[in-house]
Design an enzyme around this catalytic site. Structure first.
Site, PDB file in Angstrom:
ATOM      1  N   THR A 126       0.823  -1.216   0.000  1.00  0.00           N
ATOM      2  CA  THR A 126       0.000   0.000   0.000  1.00  0.00           C
ATOM      3  C   THR A 126       0.858   1.269   0.000  1.00  0.00           C
ATOM      4  O   THR A 126       1.896   1.335   0.653  1.00  0.00           O
ATOM      5  CB  THR A 126      -0.908  -0.008   1.245  1.00  0.00           C
ATOM      6  OG1 THR A 126      -1.639  -1.237   1.247  1.00  0.00           O
ATOM      7  CG2 THR A 126      -1.883   1.149   1.241  1.00  0.00           C
ATOM      8  N   PHE A 156       0.841   2.448   6.013  1.00  0.00           N
ATOM      9  CA  PHE A 156       0.018   1.452   6.721  1.00  0.00           C
ATOM     10  C   PHE A 156       0.726   0.099   6.794  1.00  0.00           C
ATOM     11  O   PHE A 156       0.067  -0.939   6.749  1.00  0.00           O
ATOM     12  CB  PHE A 156      -1.344   1.239   6.041  1.00  0.00           C
ATOM     13  CG  PHE A 156      -2.173   2.463   5.812  1.00  0.00           C
ATOM     14  CD1 PHE A 156      -2.166   3.512   6.704  1.00  0.00           C
ATOM     15  CD2 PHE A 156      -3.002   2.553   4.698  1.00  0.00           C
ATOM     16  CE1 PHE A 156      -2.955   4.640   6.493  1.00  0.00           C
ATOM     17  CE2 PHE A 156      -3.798   3.671   4.478  1.00  0.00           C
ATOM     18  CZ  PHE A 156      -3.768   4.716   5.382  1.00  0.00           C
ATOM     19  N   GLN A 243      -4.632 -17.041   1.370  1.00  0.00           N
ATOM     20  CA  GLN A 243      -4.337 -17.420   2.763  1.00  0.00           C
ATOM     21  C   GLN A 243      -4.421 -16.201   3.679  1.00  0.00           C
ATOM     22  O   GLN A 243      -4.838 -16.318   4.831  1.00  0.00           O
ATOM     23  CB  GLN A 243      -2.958 -18.081   2.850  1.00  0.00           C
ATOM     24  CG  GLN A 243      -2.650 -18.601   4.252  1.00  0.00           C
ATOM     25  CD  GLN A 243      -1.598 -19.670   4.275  1.00  0.00           C
ATOM     26  OE1 GLN A 243      -1.754 -20.699   3.621  1.00  0.00           O
ATOM     27  NE2 GLN A 243      -0.533 -19.470   5.017  1.00  0.00           N
ATOM     28  N   GLU A 244      -4.034 -15.026   3.163  1.00  0.00           N
ATOM     29  CA  GLU A 244      -4.124 -13.806   3.972  1.00  0.00           C
ATOM     30  C   GLU A 244      -5.582 -13.548   4.368  1.00  0.00           C
ATOM     31  O   GLU A 244      -5.895 -13.248   5.515  1.00  0.00           O
ATOM     32  CB  GLU A 244      -3.566 -12.618   3.176  1.00  0.00           C
ATOM     33  CG  GLU A 244      -3.742 -11.298   3.906  1.00  0.00           C
ATOM     34  CD  GLU A 244      -2.978 -10.131   3.271  1.00  0.00           C
ATOM     35  OE1 GLU A 244      -2.327 -10.343   2.232  1.00  0.00           O
ATOM     36  OE2 GLU A 244      -3.032  -9.022   3.815  1.00  0.00           O
ATOM     37  N   ASN A 368     -13.661  -5.214   2.231  1.00  0.00           N
ATOM     38  CA  ASN A 368     -14.782  -6.137   2.017  1.00  0.00           C
ATOM     39  C   ASN A 368     -15.489  -5.878   0.688  1.00  0.00           C
ATOM     40  O   ASN A 368     -16.063  -6.797   0.106  1.00  0.00           O
ATOM     41  CB  ASN A 368     -15.744  -6.073   3.212  1.00  0.00           C
ATOM     42  CG  ASN A 368     -15.163  -6.828   4.416  1.00  0.00           C
ATOM     43  OD1 ASN A 368     -14.015  -7.282   4.367  1.00  0.00           O
ATOM     44  ND2 ASN A 368     -15.947  -6.965   5.465  1.00  0.00           N
TER      45      ASN A 368
HETATM   46  C1  LIG Z   1      -3.997  -1.273  10.460  1.00  0.00           C
HETATM   47  C2  LIG Z   1      -3.653  -1.482   9.012  1.00  0.00           C
HETATM   48  C3  LIG Z   1      -2.635  -2.356   8.660  1.00  0.00           C
HETATM   49  C4  LIG Z   1      -2.277  -2.529   7.327  1.00  0.00           C
HETATM   50  N1  LIG Z   1      -1.195  -3.332   6.991  1.00  0.00           N
HETATM   51  C5  LIG Z   1      -0.753  -3.337   5.717  1.00  0.00           C
HETATM   52  C6  LIG Z   1       0.475  -4.003   5.377  1.00  0.00           C
HETATM   53  O1  LIG Z   1       1.139  -4.621   6.224  1.00  0.00           O
HETATM   54  N2  LIG Z   1       0.907  -3.949   4.084  1.00  0.00           N
HETATM   55  C7  LIG Z   1       0.214  -3.287   3.115  1.00  0.00           C
HETATM   56  O2  LIG Z   1       0.674  -3.260   1.986  1.00  0.00           O
HETATM   57  N3  LIG Z   1      -0.963  -2.652   3.407  1.00  0.00           N
HETATM   58  C8  LIG Z   1      -1.452  -2.652   4.677  1.00  0.00           C
HETATM   59  N4  LIG Z   1      -2.607  -1.992   4.982  1.00  0.00           N
HETATM   60  C9  LIG Z   1      -3.317  -1.282   3.930  1.00  0.00           C
HETATM   61  C10 LIG Z   1      -4.658  -1.913   3.552  1.00  0.00           C
HETATM   62  O3  LIG Z   1      -4.476  -3.137   2.912  1.00  0.00           O
HETATM   63  C11 LIG Z   1      -5.391  -0.864   2.693  1.00  0.00           C
HETATM   64  O4  LIG Z   1      -5.741   0.207   3.548  1.00  0.00           O
HETATM   65  C12 LIG Z   1      -6.610  -1.432   2.004  1.00  0.00           C
HETATM   66  O5  LIG Z   1      -6.237  -2.359   1.022  1.00  0.00           O
HETATM   67  C13 LIG Z   1      -7.462  -0.322   1.356  1.00  0.00           C
HETATM   68  O6  LIG Z   1      -6.678   0.533   0.594  1.00  0.00           O
HETATM   69  P1  LIG Z   1      -6.827   2.128   0.780  1.00  0.00           P
HETATM   70  O7  LIG Z   1      -6.666   2.418   2.228  1.00  0.00           O
HETATM   71  O8  LIG Z   1      -5.907   2.800  -0.164  1.00  0.00           O
HETATM   72  O9  LIG Z   1      -8.332   2.445   0.374  1.00  0.00           O
HETATM   73  P2  LIG Z   1      -8.864   2.742  -1.098  1.00  0.00           P
HETATM   74  O10 LIG Z   1      -8.320   1.724  -2.027  1.00  0.00           O
HETATM   75  O11 LIG Z   1      -8.645   4.173  -1.393  1.00  0.00           O
HETATM   76  O12 LIG Z   1     -10.422   2.472  -0.914  1.00  0.00           O
HETATM   77  C14 LIG Z   1     -11.298   3.445  -0.350  1.00  0.00           C
HETATM   78  C15 LIG Z   1     -12.723   2.906  -0.409  1.00  0.00           C
HETATM   79  O13 LIG Z   1     -13.104   2.688  -1.774  1.00  0.00           O
HETATM   80  C16 LIG Z   1     -13.566   1.368  -1.930  1.00  0.00           C
HETATM   81  N5  LIG Z   1     -13.224   0.839  -3.249  1.00  0.00           N
HETATM   82  C17 LIG Z   1     -12.027   0.887  -3.877  1.00  0.00           C
HETATM   83  N6  LIG Z   1     -12.083   0.265  -5.046  1.00  0.00           N
HETATM   84  C18 LIG Z   1     -13.344  -0.214  -5.175  1.00  0.00           C
HETATM   85  C19 LIG Z   1     -14.035  -0.968  -6.165  1.00  0.00           C
HETATM   86  N7  LIG Z   1     -13.408  -1.402  -7.293  1.00  0.00           N
HETATM   87  N8  LIG Z   1     -15.337  -1.267  -5.952  1.00  0.00           N
HETATM   88  C20 LIG Z   1     -15.970  -0.866  -4.845  1.00  0.00           C
HETATM   89  N9  LIG Z   1     -15.368  -0.163  -3.866  1.00  0.00           N
HETATM   90  C21 LIG Z   1     -14.078   0.146  -4.025  1.00  0.00           C
HETATM   91  C22 LIG Z   1     -12.870   0.572  -0.849  1.00  0.00           C
HETATM   92  O14 LIG Z   1     -13.555  -0.637  -0.556  1.00  0.00           O
HETATM   93  C23 LIG Z   1     -12.880   1.558   0.307  1.00  0.00           C
HETATM   94  O15 LIG Z   1     -14.119   1.477   0.962  1.00  0.00           O
HETATM   95  C24 LIG Z   1      -3.003  -1.847   6.313  1.00  0.00           C
HETATM   96  C25 LIG Z   1      -4.069  -1.004   6.661  1.00  0.00           C
HETATM   97  C26 LIG Z   1      -4.386  -0.798   7.981  1.00  0.00           C
HETATM   98  C27 LIG Z   1      -5.491   0.157   8.329  1.00  0.00           C
END
Ligand SMILES: Cc1cc2nc3c(=O)[nH]c(=O)nc-3n(C[C@H](O)[C@H](O)[C@H](O)COP(=O)(O)OP(=O)(O)OC[C@H]3O[C@@H](n4cnc5c(N)ncnc54)[C@H](O)[C@@H]3O)c2cc1C
Length: 381
Positions: A126, A156, A243-244, A368
């Site tokens: 991310t 994150f 698996q994640e 989700n």
């Molecule tokens: C405590 C914590 C630990 C984490 N650990 C890691 C880690 O170790 N390594 C790592 O790489 N990442 C990590 N993450 C990041 C996490 O995987 C991302 O926050 C997550 O994948 C969402 O990405 P984003 O925050 O950029 O949200 P965005 O991608 O900007 O999404 C924002 C909203 O838009 C929605 N959305 C986006 N695309 C679509 C679509 N096609 N259809 C419908 N809705 C959509 C999403 O569901 C969400 O509700 C962590 C996050 C947290 C909060």
């Protein structure tokens, strides 16, 4: 219902890990939450007793058990309300990349340390500008002789402060036309010049987890640290994300089960209007609904675990398990919290922390909504 997943050896492993939790984790939890991370030494202690990467073969320094031991570790940590000690992230999400895609030389270099706790891992996908849309990452890795030069920022990232090794997703081909085939994975040692850890981020929950920013500024990484072939990063990530997702679901169900157990005990003790609150029909109906959701969820998740262990590649089922159990767990914990009245709003109460900890399960490991996008594709919609 009796669970049929585990053997007597697994039961003995659970007993040993439960003792480890009581001895090494529970007494430290408040301090870990206050300092925002677990003690580095706790990783070594867990490794010394075979609780890290329990499935890893002895040839690579592992205990040579199986993924079901990992399931036990996840369940027991959830039951102890320990949301920050990211053993499962390390053992069952990140180290499998090294194990499945690493060359023999890479495995010999890194796997023994991962099992012993000398090496703590992180996975950096991310970025500030993108999470769900992994193909849109902006971090680059440019080939220069025998090295790659990495530039970019990640955010994150779990284990961000404690990690010794980070698997970084970076673009080796920035052409947007090759968005998916342009990503490669690099294993970056945390002491490499050009790698810096940013802030430990302040979060709603998971107080003892050192989730952080990371920066790569002209960070030189030998080509020997590339995982798999150039351009195969997206494919490797897609393969391992099942698996994640399953791990998140396992923690969600076990955590909610513990909350319900503790809530039933509390409602029997707490009195209002001259009787235990468990005697109000509202309490009974709500708790029965929670138990029903959990029993149905437990049956599904145990079936998915069994098929996953049998080697099936369960894209649809792992995605369903992830979104359904984490939504369900949040509802169940919210319902339970209400029975604690004002105490359910106090941080010293585990149910309060469980409520805050559970929220992220619907966001990370693929939101989700993204799980539903995947399932919709699987259904041919
Ligand atoms: C405590 C914590 C630990 C984490 N650990 C890691 C880690 O170790 N390594 C790592 O790489 N990442 C990590 N993450 C990041 C996490 O995987 C991302 O926050 C997550 O994948 C969402 O990405 P984003 O925050 O950029 O949200 P965005 O991608 O900007 O999404 C924002 C909203 O838009 C929605 N959305 C986006 N695309 C679509 C679509 N096609 N259809 C419908 N809705 C959509 C999403 O569901 C969400 O509700 C962590 C996050 C947290 C909060």
């Amino acid at each position: 219902m009796d669970r049929t997943l585990f053997t007597e050896e697994h039961d003995a492993f659970r007993k040993a890990f439960r003792q480890f939790v009581e001895r090494e984790i529970t007494p430290n939890q408040q301090r870990w939450r206050d300092q925002g991370q677990v003690d580095r030494d706790a990783w070594r202690k867990a490794g010394a007793q075979g609780f890290l990467c329990p499935w890893l073969e002895e040839t690579y320094g592992g205990p040579g058990a199986d993924f079901l031991c990992s399931v036990i570790v996840m369940e027991e940590l959830a039951r102890a309300y320990e949301s920050g000690f990211a053993i499962s992230l390390h053992s069952d999400i990140i180290v499998p990349y090294l194990h499945s895609f690493g060359s023999e030389d890479q495995k010999q270099r890194w796997l023994p340390g991962c099992a012993s706790g000398e090496i703590v891992t992180a996975l950096a996908m991310t970025e500030p500008g993108t999470g769900s849309d992994l193909a849109a990452i902006a971090t680059t890795a440019v080939r220069d002789g025998d090295d790659y030069v990495l530039n970019g920022a990640k955010t994150f990232i779990s284990n961000g402060q404690l990690c010794d090794l980070v698997i970084v997703a970076a673009k080796t081909d920035p052409d947007p036309a090759n968005a998916h085939r342009g990503i490669s994975l690099f294993v970056v040692e945390a002491n490499r010049p050009g790698f810096t850890r940013g802030k430990r981020l302040h979060k709603m929950g998971m107080a003892s987890q050192d989730t952080s920013e990371m920066f790569f500024e002209d960070c030189r990484v030998p080509a020997a640290n590339r995982l798999g072939v150039e351009g195969a990063g997206f494919m490797m990530l897609m393969q391992k994300l099942q698996q994640e997702r399953l791990c998140v679901a396992i923690g969600a169900v076990a955590g909610a089960e513990q909350v319900v157990e503790d809530t039933i005990a509390y409602t029997k003790e707490r009195k209002a209007f001259g009787k235990p609150i468990s005697k109000f029909q509202n309490t009974q109906f709500k708790l029965v609904e929670c138990v029903a959701k959990l029993e149905v969820g437990r049956a599904y998740i145990d079936k998915v675990i069994a098929e996953h262990v049998a080697g099936k590649h369960l894209v649809k089922e792992c995605s369903i398990a992830k979104f359904w159990t984490t939504d369900m767990a949040q509802e169940v914990i919210d319902t339970c919290l209400q029975f604690f009245g004002g105490y359910g709003y106090m941080l010293e109460y585990p149910v309060t922390r469980a409520f805050m900890d559970a929220r992220v399960q619907r966001i990370y490991a693929g939101t989700n909504e993204i799980m539903k996008v995947i399932v919709a594709k699987q259904l041919g919609l």
